[in-house]
Design an enzyme around this catalytic site. Structure first.
Site, PDB file in Angstrom:
ATOM      1  CG  ASP A  53       8.875   5.755  -5.889  1.00 50.46           C
ATOM      2  OD1 ASP A  53       9.497   6.262  -6.868  1.00 50.46           O
ATOM      3  OD2 ASP A  53       8.101   5.088  -6.302  1.00 50.46           O
ATOM      4  CB  SER A  98       8.517   2.552 -13.414  1.00 47.62           C
ATOM      5  OG  SER A  98       8.500   3.734 -13.723  1.00 47.62           O
ATOM      6  N   GLY A 153       3.261  -3.676 -10.351  1.00 46.68           N
ATOM      7  CA  GLY A 153       3.523  -3.151  -8.979  1.00 46.68           C
ATOM      8  C   GLY A 153       2.444  -2.582  -8.231  1.00 46.68           C
ATOM      9  CG  HIS A 154       0.290   0.742  -9.539  1.00 47.22           C
ATOM     10  ND1 HIS A 154       0.682   1.412 -10.767  1.00 47.22           N
ATOM     11  CD2 HIS A 154       0.852   1.972  -8.517  1.00 47.22           C
ATOM     12  CE1 HIS A 154       1.417   2.559 -10.555  1.00 47.22           C
ATOM     13  NE2 HIS A 154       1.665   2.879  -9.357  1.00 47.22           N
ATOM     14  N   GLY A 171       5.382   1.377  -2.231  1.00 44.88           N
ATOM     15  CA  GLY A 171       6.253   0.585  -2.890  1.00 44.88           C
ATOM     16  C   GLY A 171       7.693   1.243  -2.380  1.00 44.88           C
ATOM     17  CD  GLN A 218       6.544   8.693  -3.285  1.00 44.34           C
ATOM     18  OE1 GLN A 218       6.464   9.654  -3.889  1.00 44.34           O
ATOM     19  NE2 GLN A 218       5.672   7.221  -3.456  1.00 44.34           N
ATOM     20  CD  GLN A 266       3.948  13.422  -7.114  1.00 42.87           C
ATOM     21  OE1 GLN A 266       3.252  13.515  -6.296  1.00 42.87           O
ATOM     22  NE2 GLN A 266       4.779  12.324  -7.403  1.00 42.87           N
TER      23      GLN A 266
HETATM   24  O1  PAF Z   1       4.386   7.186  -6.069  1.00 44.04           O
HETATM   25  C1  PAF Z   1       3.650   8.044  -6.720  1.00 44.04           C
HETATM   26  O2  PAF Z   1       3.128   7.516  -7.330  1.00 44.04           O
HETATM   27  C2  PAF Z   1       3.284   9.355  -6.080  1.00 44.04           C
HETATM   28  O3  PAF Z   1       4.279  10.072  -5.853  1.00 44.04           O
HETATM   29  C3  PAF Z   1       2.183   9.522  -4.970  1.00 44.04           C
HETATM   30  C4  PAF Z   1       2.523   8.864  -3.864  1.00 44.04           C
HETATM   31  C5  PAF Z   1       0.807   8.787  -5.578  1.00 44.04           C
HETATM   32  C6  PAF Z   1       1.766  10.903  -4.828  1.00 44.04           C
HETATM   33  O4  PAF Z   1       1.294  11.605  -5.709  1.00 44.04           O
END
Ligand code: PAF
Length: 284
Positions: free
Chosen positions: A150, A185, A36-37, A147, A153, A61
């Site tokens: 999330d 994930s 995904g990344h 992505g 987010q 977070q």
């Molecule tokens: O989606 C993530 O991996 C995290 O929430 C992020 C956007 C890198 C912030 O730490």
């Protein structure tokens, strides 16, 4: 590819590109990179002169009982994957550089949070927004890639960017799935073999929900009940939430195009999320 750990060094490095009017693409991550990344990095690298990938497990977070301590930290492997996907810089700052002396200023988006992960993980999005705002100020990207897995987010970051006039374009990217349907994930690596097999129920129930909706079902509650029945059949699974929401992240009674089926469950100790935007192509 260059690996940089210090904010000051990154700024000096990037200033050379900014001076030459080069475009900067930014992919924020917490590492433990997966396909995904890679998709986000490849897209950024195709659309920008240089691509910066941040790798930072952001303590602010995570809730008290969450997995901050055990979150996978695999920097050497991540750098190889980032380089292969086209990143030019991996920025992996230390905690004491990001939070020098402790911080008391936070970014909090006030709405969009009273449901889903915002409700279940109090303070989570404040931590995400604060760190992303800091990265935007450090990296000064033209485009930043997030992505759709999330989805809350992504929605909140877009609102923060608009509200605070960050000069960056937020690029939403499709969910990437394993061949059998499980959404990629970093937390999938926590799953034992039997948990991994059970995790397929997320994409399976999303698929059944889409089939019901395509067949004319518009009652949100009926679709939610069907998904919950599927989840409850699995002993090791605990439902965190099953919701159908509109773009403002509010529950809907009647389903329409653009609404989102959003799922979060614990399989054993691992929390997994997934979603589908109604009307978008089905990819599971
Ligand atoms: O989606 C993530 O991996 C995290 O929430 C992020 C956007 C890198 C912030 O730490």
């Amino acid at each position: 590819m260059t690996v940089i750990h210090k904010i000051k060094e990154l700024r000096e490095f990037l200033n050379l590109y900014i001076r030459d009017d080069k475009s900067i693409g930014f992919v924020p991550t917490m590492g433990a990179l997966h396909s995904g990344h890679c998709d986000l990095i490849k897209r950024s690298s195709a659309e920008n002169d240089i691509t910066v990938v941040s790798i930072f497990v952001n303590p602010i977070q995570f809730g008290k009982n969450e997995d901050f301590d055990t979150y996978p930290r695999t920097l050497a492997e991540d750098c190889k994957i980032a380089a292969k996907s086209g990143a030019n810089i991996v920025f992996a700052p230390a905690e004491n550089d990001m939070f020098k002396g402790g911080i008391v200023s936070y970014v909090d988006v006030e709405n969009l949070q009273s449901n889903l992960c915002g409700l279940k993980r109090p303070g989570h999005f404040r931590g995400v927004c604060t760190i992303v705002a800091k990265f935007f100020n450090i990296v000064k990207p033209n485009k930043a890639y997030f992505g759709k897995k999330d989805i809350q987010q992504l929605t909140i970051i877009q609102k923060m960017t608009d509200d605070l006039n960050f000069d960056v374009q937020i690029i939403p990217c499709d969910i990437v799935r394993e061949q059998d349907g499980l959404a990629m994930s970093s937390r999938n690596r926590y799953l034992s073999d039997s948990e991994r097999a059970h995790s397929l129920v997320l994409s399976t129930m999303l698929k059944r929900a889409v089939e019901q909706i395509d067949g004319g079902q518009i009652s949100s509650q009926k679709v939610i009940n069907m998904i919950k029945d599927g989840f409850n059949a699995i002993e090791s699974l605990k439902i965190d939430y099953v919701s159908i929401v509109n773009k403002q992240m509010e529950d809907v009674d009647t389903i329409s195009n653009g609404d989102i089926i959003a799922l979060a469950v614990f399989i054993g100790k691992t929390r997994l999320i997934d979603n589908h935007i109604i009307g978008e192509p089905v990819c599971f």
